[in-house]
Design an enzyme around this catalytic site. Structure first.
Site, PDB file in Angstrom:
ATOM      1  N   GLY A  31       0.803  -1.221   0.000  1.00  0.00           N
ATOM      2  CA  GLY A  31       0.000   0.000   0.000  1.00  0.00           C
ATOM      3  C   GLY A  31       0.832   1.265   0.000  1.00  0.00           C
ATOM      4  O   GLY A  31       2.033   1.250  -0.241  1.00  0.00           O
ATOM      5  N   LEU A  33       0.467   3.638  -2.190  1.00  0.00           N
ATOM      6  CA  LEU A  33       0.893   3.432  -3.579  1.00  0.00           C
ATOM      7  C   LEU A  33       1.417   4.715  -4.225  1.00  0.00           C
ATOM      8  O   LEU A  33       0.910   5.804  -3.970  1.00  0.00           O
ATOM      9  CB  LEU A  33      -0.283   2.883  -4.391  1.00  0.00           C
ATOM     10  CG  LEU A  33      -0.903   1.582  -3.844  1.00  0.00           C
ATOM     11  CD1 LEU A  33      -2.061   1.126  -4.734  1.00  0.00           C
ATOM     12  CD2 LEU A  33       0.135   0.475  -3.720  1.00  0.00           C
ATOM     13  N   HIS A  37       4.511   1.606  -7.916  1.00  0.00           N
ATOM     14  CA  HIS A  37       3.444   0.591  -7.883  1.00  0.00           C
ATOM     15  C   HIS A  37       2.549   0.711  -9.116  1.00  0.00           C
ATOM     16  O   HIS A  37       2.144  -0.293  -9.702  1.00  0.00           O
ATOM     17  CB  HIS A  37       2.558   0.783  -6.644  1.00  0.00           C
ATOM     18  CG  HIS A  37       3.263   0.682  -5.328  1.00  0.00           C
ATOM     19  ND1 HIS A  37       3.477   1.776  -4.527  1.00  0.00           N
ATOM     20  CD2 HIS A  37       3.795  -0.381  -4.673  1.00  0.00           C
ATOM     21  CE1 HIS A  37       4.097   1.383  -3.416  1.00  0.00           C
ATOM     22  NE2 HIS A  37       4.318   0.093  -3.472  1.00  0.00           N
ATOM     23  N   GLY A 146       8.657  -5.410  -8.661  1.00  0.00           N
ATOM     24  CA  GLY A 146       9.575  -4.373  -9.130  1.00  0.00           C
ATOM     25  C   GLY A 146      11.034  -4.758  -8.937  1.00  0.00           C
ATOM     26  O   GLY A 146      11.398  -5.385  -7.942  1.00  0.00           O
ATOM     27  N   LYS A 183      11.530   5.797  -6.304  1.00  0.00           N
ATOM     28  CA  LYS A 183      10.275   6.035  -5.566  1.00  0.00           C
ATOM     29  C   LYS A 183      10.096   4.940  -4.533  1.00  0.00           C
ATOM     30  O   LYS A 183      10.361   3.768  -4.797  1.00  0.00           O
ATOM     31  CB  LYS A 183       9.093   6.046  -6.522  1.00  0.00           C
ATOM     32  CG  LYS A 183       9.178   7.208  -7.484  1.00  0.00           C
ATOM     33  CD  LYS A 183       7.820   7.652  -7.946  1.00  0.00           C
ATOM     34  CE  LYS A 183       7.987   8.795  -8.922  1.00  0.00           C
ATOM     35  NZ  LYS A 183       7.070   9.891  -8.674  1.00  0.00           N
ATOM     36  N   ARG A 186       8.658   4.648   1.721  1.00  0.00           N
ATOM     37  CA  ARG A 186       9.451   5.109   2.872  1.00  0.00           C
ATOM     38  C   ARG A 186      10.057   6.500   2.639  1.00  0.00           C
ATOM     39  O   ARG A 186      10.534   7.113   3.593  1.00  0.00           O
ATOM     40  CB  ARG A 186      10.560   4.108   3.201  1.00  0.00           C
ATOM     41  CG  ARG A 186      10.008   2.820   3.817  1.00  0.00           C
ATOM     42  CD  ARG A 186      11.111   1.948   4.403  1.00  0.00           C
ATOM     43  NE  ARG A 186      10.574   0.859   5.207  1.00  0.00           N
ATOM     44  CZ  ARG A 186      10.377  -0.393   4.765  1.00  0.00           C
ATOM     45  NH1 ARG A 186      10.678  -0.722   3.534  1.00  0.00           N
ATOM     46  NH2 ARG A 186       9.869  -1.310   5.568  1.00  0.00           N
TER      47      ARG A 186
HETATM   48  P1  AMP Z   1       6.030  -2.437  -1.559  1.00  0.00           P
HETATM   49  O1  AMP Z   1       4.666  -1.849  -1.412  1.00  0.00           O
HETATM   50  O2  AMP Z   1       7.137  -1.504  -1.196  1.00  0.00           O
HETATM   51  O3  AMP Z   1       6.148  -3.799  -0.893  1.00  0.00           O
HETATM   52  O4  AMP Z   1       6.229  -2.704  -3.115  1.00  0.00           O
HETATM   53  C1  AMP Z   1       5.323  -3.480  -3.831  1.00  0.00           C
HETATM   54  C2  AMP Z   1       5.896  -3.766  -5.192  1.00  0.00           C
HETATM   55  O5  AMP Z   1       6.131  -2.538  -5.879  1.00  0.00           O
HETATM   56  C3  AMP Z   1       7.244  -4.506  -5.132  1.00  0.00           C
HETATM   57  O6  AMP Z   1       7.285  -5.487  -6.154  1.00  0.00           O
HETATM   58  C4  AMP Z   1       8.229  -3.403  -5.382  1.00  0.00           C
HETATM   59  O7  AMP Z   1       9.444  -3.853  -5.958  1.00  0.00           O
HETATM   60  C5  AMP Z   1       7.470  -2.509  -6.348  1.00  0.00           C
HETATM   61  N1  AMP Z   1       8.013  -1.148  -6.316  1.00  0.00           N
HETATM   62  C6  AMP Z   1       8.165  -0.362  -5.228  1.00  0.00           C
HETATM   63  N2  AMP Z   1       8.784   0.798  -5.563  1.00  0.00           N
HETATM   64  C7  AMP Z   1       9.033   0.714  -6.886  1.00  0.00           C
HETATM   65  C8  AMP Z   1       9.659   1.583  -7.836  1.00  0.00           C
HETATM   66  N3  AMP Z   1      10.162   2.764  -7.466  1.00  0.00           N
HETATM   67  N4  AMP Z   1       9.730   1.187  -9.119  1.00  0.00           N
HETATM   68  C9  AMP Z   1       9.235  -0.019  -9.494  1.00  0.00           C
HETATM   69  N5  AMP Z   1       8.633  -0.881  -8.665  1.00  0.00           N
HETATM   70  C10 AMP Z   1       8.532  -0.526  -7.371  1.00  0.00           C
END
Ligand code: AMP
Length: 279
Positions: A31, A33, A37, A146, A183, A186
């Site tokens: 989340g 987002l 995302h 990602g 991006k 955090r």
């Molecule tokens: P998270 O919500 O941080 O667990 O991320 C969920 C998904 O989004 C994961 O597969 C991450 O690698 C992807 N993701 C997060 N930040 C980025 C970004 N800046 N570029 C591409 N994918 C991302």
């Protein structure tokens, strides 16, 4: 678009989609987002008839002194982004719905113990467990991850192979701010000064990439140059910088493709990750 919080409500909808011969894409997220995302969701929408975005801050992947409680959450904004992107369902369960006194966890050796796994020893067990559960609940044809979390992507690909999940894993490129910062949900923790300091991650990675493009063959020299650049930034504290073989995450002595150059750096109290891959 629907927001669904219960596994038993989600399952019949997905079974019906499969009966109708519709393909299903899954985008697992925690989340809050952002455009990173969204790039995964856009790709999933383009490649599947139906798309489920899971939106779940997974407690089992956070260590005892990490930011589980303070992790940013905004389901309203997430729903607006998913709806605009054309997703069909946000799956947003409570922790009890997902874990309900669970005693079973998915663990992996070797590649979960290096890089981020050294500082976060239980992290990838939590990731493998929650992603396995999401795969079993959503039964997607394809799932989107990602490259931002490059080690996670390697771990998930290995888990899918080892446990014979019949799911195609699609890796998606890192989406960055205009000034280069990757991006991340955090990034919201950063003060204005820390936000500027955080540029040392992407900047030093660019330096390392250029050294390799110019023919540097010593992995240690590239890593040391990256570290030296980060160390110039007073607000930054290196957790790790490493260059590894992308296939097995083993440390490289000589620059050899396919490689992953990955780092985790504390900017103040915020731990940020970034990387580049050369294939
Ligand atoms: P998270 O919500 O941080 O667990 O991320 C969920 C998904 O989004 C994961 O597969 C991450 O690698 C992807 N993701 C997060 N930040 C980025 C970004 N800046 N570029 C591409 N994918 C991302």
């Amino acid at each position: 678009m629907q927001i669904i919080k219960k596994i038993d409500e989600l399952r019949p909808i997905i079974k019906q989609w499969h009966r109708e011969g519709l393909s299903v894409g899954l985008v697992p997220t925690m989340g809050y987002l952002h455009e990173g995302h969204k790039s995964l969701i856009d790709r999933a929408v383009a490649e599947n008839d139906r798309v489920v975005v899971s939106d779940f801050v997974n407690p089992t992947q956070f260590g005892p002194n990490e930011d589980f409680e303070s992790y940013p959450r905004d389901l309203g904004a997430d729903a607006a982004l998913c709806e605009a992107a054309g997703a069909d369902i946000i799956f947003n369960p409570e922790a009890d719905e997902m874990y309900d006194n669970a005693l079973t966890f998915v663990d992996m050796n070797k590649i979960t113990k290096v890089l981020c796994g050294k500082t976060r020893p239980i992290h990838f067990s939590g990731v493998c467990t929650v992603v396995s559960k999401l795969f079993n609940i959503v039964t997607p044809d394809k799932a989107y991850f990602g490259q931002k979390d490059a080690q996670q992507l390697c771990v998930i690909r290995k888990m899918v192979k080892d446990l014979n999940f019949d799911i195609e894993i699609v890796g998606c490129p890192i989406i960055r701010e205009a000034d280069g910062l990757a991006k991340s949900s955090r990034n919201t923790y950063l003060s204005a000064d820390e936000r500027k300091a955080a540029l040392c991650l992407s900047r030093s990675l660019e330096t390392g990439k250029k050294m390799i493009e110019n023919g540097e063959l010593s992995a240690a020299k590239v890593v040391d140059t990256i570290k030296a650049e980060i160390e110039k930034e007073p607000l930054a504290k290196i957790d790790y910088v490493e260059m590894v073989d992308l296939n097995n995450l083993e440390t490289l002595e000589t620059v050899q493709k396919p490689l992953l150059c990955a780092m985790a750096v504390y900017i103040g109290k915020t731990r940020l990750i970034d990387n580049f891959i050369l294939e």
